[in-house]
Motif scaffolding. Structure first.
Motif, PDB file in Angstrom:
ATOM      1  N   MET A 198      -3.446 -10.136   0.006  1.00 52.37           N
ATOM      2  CA  MET A 198      -3.778  -9.328  -1.494  1.00 52.37           C
ATOM      3  C   MET A 198      -2.878  -7.781  -0.402  1.00 52.37           C
ATOM      4  N   LEU A 199      -2.566  -7.152   0.431  1.00 50.68           N
ATOM      5  CA  LEU A 199      -2.287  -6.085   0.533  1.00 50.68           C
ATOM      6  C   LEU A 199      -0.699  -6.211   0.236  1.00 50.68           C
ATOM      7  N   GLU A 200      -0.008  -7.453   0.899  1.00 52.31           N
ATOM      8  CA  GLU A 200       1.393  -7.868   0.856  1.00 52.31           C
ATOM      9  C   GLU A 200       2.004  -8.510  -0.579  1.00 52.31           C
ATOM     10  N   LEU A 201       0.923  -9.186  -1.236  1.00 56.80           N
ATOM     11  CA  LEU A 201       1.633  -8.730  -2.160  1.00 56.80           C
ATOM     12  C   LEU A 201       1.844  -7.561  -3.502  1.00 56.80           C
ATOM     13  N   ALA A 202       1.011  -6.498  -2.935  1.00 54.58           N
ATOM     14  CA  ALA A 202       0.566  -5.453  -3.530  1.00 54.58           C
ATOM     15  C   ALA A 202       2.240  -4.019  -2.603  1.00 54.58           C
ATOM     16  N   ILE A 203       2.251  -4.809  -1.458  1.00 55.87           N
ATOM     17  CA  ILE A 203       3.748  -4.037  -1.088  1.00 55.87           C
ATOM     18  C   ILE A 203       5.090  -4.032  -1.862  1.00 55.87           C
ATOM     19  N   LEU A 204       4.897  -5.577  -1.822  1.00 60.24           N
ATOM     20  CA  LEU A 204       5.982  -6.346  -3.011  1.00 60.24           C
ATOM     21  C   LEU A 204       5.872  -5.861  -3.716  1.00 60.24           C
ATOM     22  N   GLY A 205       5.230  -5.996  -4.935  1.00 58.76           N
ATOM     23  CA  GLY A 205       5.024  -5.783  -5.697  1.00 58.76           C
ATOM     24  C   GLY A 205       5.111  -4.607  -6.758  1.00 58.76           C
ATOM     25  N   HIS A 206       4.988  -3.221  -5.648  1.00 55.39           N
ATOM     26  CA  HIS A 206       5.415  -2.100  -6.116  1.00 55.39           C
ATOM     27  C   HIS A 206       6.740  -1.334  -5.631  1.00 55.39           C
ATOM     28  N   LEU A 207       8.038  -2.597  -4.587  1.00 55.51           N
ATOM     29  CA  LEU A 207       8.777  -2.711  -4.021  1.00 55.51           C
ATOM     30  C   LEU A 207       9.390  -2.915  -4.895  1.00 55.51           C
ATOM     31  N   ALA A 208       9.094  -3.810  -5.944  1.00 55.41           N
ATOM     32  CA  ALA A 208      10.085  -4.178  -6.998  1.00 55.41           C
ATOM     33  C   ALA A 208      10.329  -3.553  -7.669  1.00 55.41           C
ATOM     34  N   ASP A 209       9.860  -2.118  -8.101  1.00 59.47           N
ATOM     35  CA  ASP A 209      10.105  -1.015  -8.373  1.00 59.47           C
ATOM     36  C   ASP A 209      11.664  -0.604  -8.289  1.00 59.47           C
ATOM     37  N   GLY A 210      11.619  -0.595  -6.703  1.00 64.80           N
ATOM     38  CA  GLY A 210      12.557   0.343  -6.251  1.00 64.80           C
ATOM     39  C   GLY A 210      12.074   0.785  -5.129  1.00 64.80           C
ATOM     40  N   PRO A 211      12.957   1.438  -4.600  1.00 62.43           N
ATOM     41  CA  PRO A 211      12.888   1.983  -2.981  1.00 62.43           C
ATOM     42  C   PRO A 211      11.270   2.897  -2.897  1.00 62.43           C
ATOM     43  N   LEU A 212      10.612   3.441  -1.800  1.00 63.19           N
ATOM     44  CA  LEU A 212       9.357   3.760  -1.518  1.00 63.19           C
ATOM     45  C   LEU A 212      10.032   4.263  -0.199  1.00 63.19           C
ATOM     46  N   HIS A 213       9.237   5.783   0.146  1.00 64.79           N
ATOM     47  CA  HIS A 213       9.189   6.289   1.264  1.00 64.79           C
ATOM     48  C   HIS A 213       7.582   5.208   1.375  1.00 64.79           C
ATOM     49  N   GLY A 214       7.651   4.927   2.945  1.00 63.07           N
ATOM     50  CA  GLY A 214       6.008   4.465   3.184  1.00 63.07           C
ATOM     51  C   GLY A 214       4.830   5.494   2.901  1.00 63.07           C
ATOM     52  N   TYR A 215       4.775   6.658   3.097  1.00 61.63           N
ATOM     53  CA  TYR A 215       3.738   7.531   2.578  1.00 61.63           C
ATOM     54  C   TYR A 215       3.010   7.411   0.691  1.00 61.63           C
ATOM     55  N   VAL A 216       4.654   7.215   0.405  1.00 63.33           N
ATOM     56  CA  VAL A 216       4.756   7.057  -1.470  1.00 63.33           C
ATOM     57  C   VAL A 216       3.897   5.692  -1.879  1.00 63.33           C
ATOM     58  N   LEU A 217       4.321   4.352  -0.109  1.00 63.02           N
ATOM     59  CA  LEU A 217       4.245   3.224  -1.042  1.00 63.02           C
ATOM     60  C   LEU A 217       2.780   3.060  -0.606  1.00 63.02           C
ATOM     61  N   ARG A 218       2.104   3.608   0.382  1.00 66.77           N
ATOM     62  CA  ARG A 218       0.723   3.683   1.252  1.00 66.77           C
ATOM     63  C   ARG A 218      -0.615   4.435  -0.006  1.00 66.77           C
ATOM     64  N   ARG A 219       0.598   5.612  -0.572  1.00 64.73           N
ATOM     65  CA  ARG A 219      -0.072   5.904  -1.675  1.00 64.73           C
ATOM     66  C   ARG A 219      -0.654   5.334  -2.803  1.00 64.73           C
ATOM     67  N   ARG A 220       0.412   4.436  -3.541  1.00 61.05           N
ATOM     68  CA  ARG A 220       0.647   3.360  -4.805  1.00 61.05           C
ATOM     69  C   ARG A 220      -0.361   2.537  -4.183  1.00 61.05           C
TER      70      ARG A 220
END
Length: 177
Positions: free
Chosen positions: A1-23
């Protein structure tokens, strides 16, 4: 689930680590909080596997910040996970919601619908939290008020989800792709 969420959120564009964590937390944190001890090792594994790229950018106060981007291999992995989710991704409510959050990234509506049909098939299989032998106990046969409440809430949620799935699969819920 975590990897899918990471991949999915980054599909929208580059993110800083802390923004990715928040999302990731906003998507699933109310049920499964994401710690640095799970997020950053997952990111590191995904970078090593070539699914993500990481580079630094200057921070606002001088400290550098990591920016993560999805690689072509990461996008291919994301699409494969969406196209062919594990059985647990279909049967676990929270995992399915993570899958559902990114399902529209699959470009083929028929592939999206195949995933939804798997979920619908699972939901239409008789089940309960409580059994009499092999027979699922309906809420009306459970004396304990809290267990009955669990069953009534689960029934209501399942009914609403099945109605939505039928609406989408029957072409009345708009396009998903």
């Amino acid at each position: 689930m975590l990897e899918l969420a990471i991949l999915g959120h980054l599909a929208d564009g580059p993110l800083h680590g802390y923004v990715l964590r928040r999302r990731v937390e906003q998507l699933s944190g109310h049920t499964r909080p994401i710690s640095d001890g799970s997020l950053y090792p997952a990111i590191n594994r995904m970078v090593k596997r070539g699914l993500l790229a990481r580079h630094t950018e200057p921070g606002a106060a001088a400290a550098q910040r990591y920016v993560l981007t999805l690689t072509d291999a990461g996008r291919a992995e994301l699409l494969e996970r969406l196209r062919e989710p594990t059985q647990q991704d279909i049967t676990d409510h929270n995992r399915f919601f993570t899958l559902l959050a990114f399902l529209s990234l699959l470009p083929d509506t028929e592939q999206q619908h195949a995933v939804l049909r798997r979920r619908l098939e699972f939901l239409e299989t008789p089940a309960s939290f409580f059994y009499d032998g092999d027979r699922p106990l309906p809420a009306e046969e459970v004396a304990d008020p809290y267990r009955r409440g669990m069953l009534l809430m689960a029934r209501s949620i399942s009914r609403a989800e099945r109605a939505w799935l039928h609406e989408v699969l029957d072409g009345q819920g708009g396009t998903t792709g």
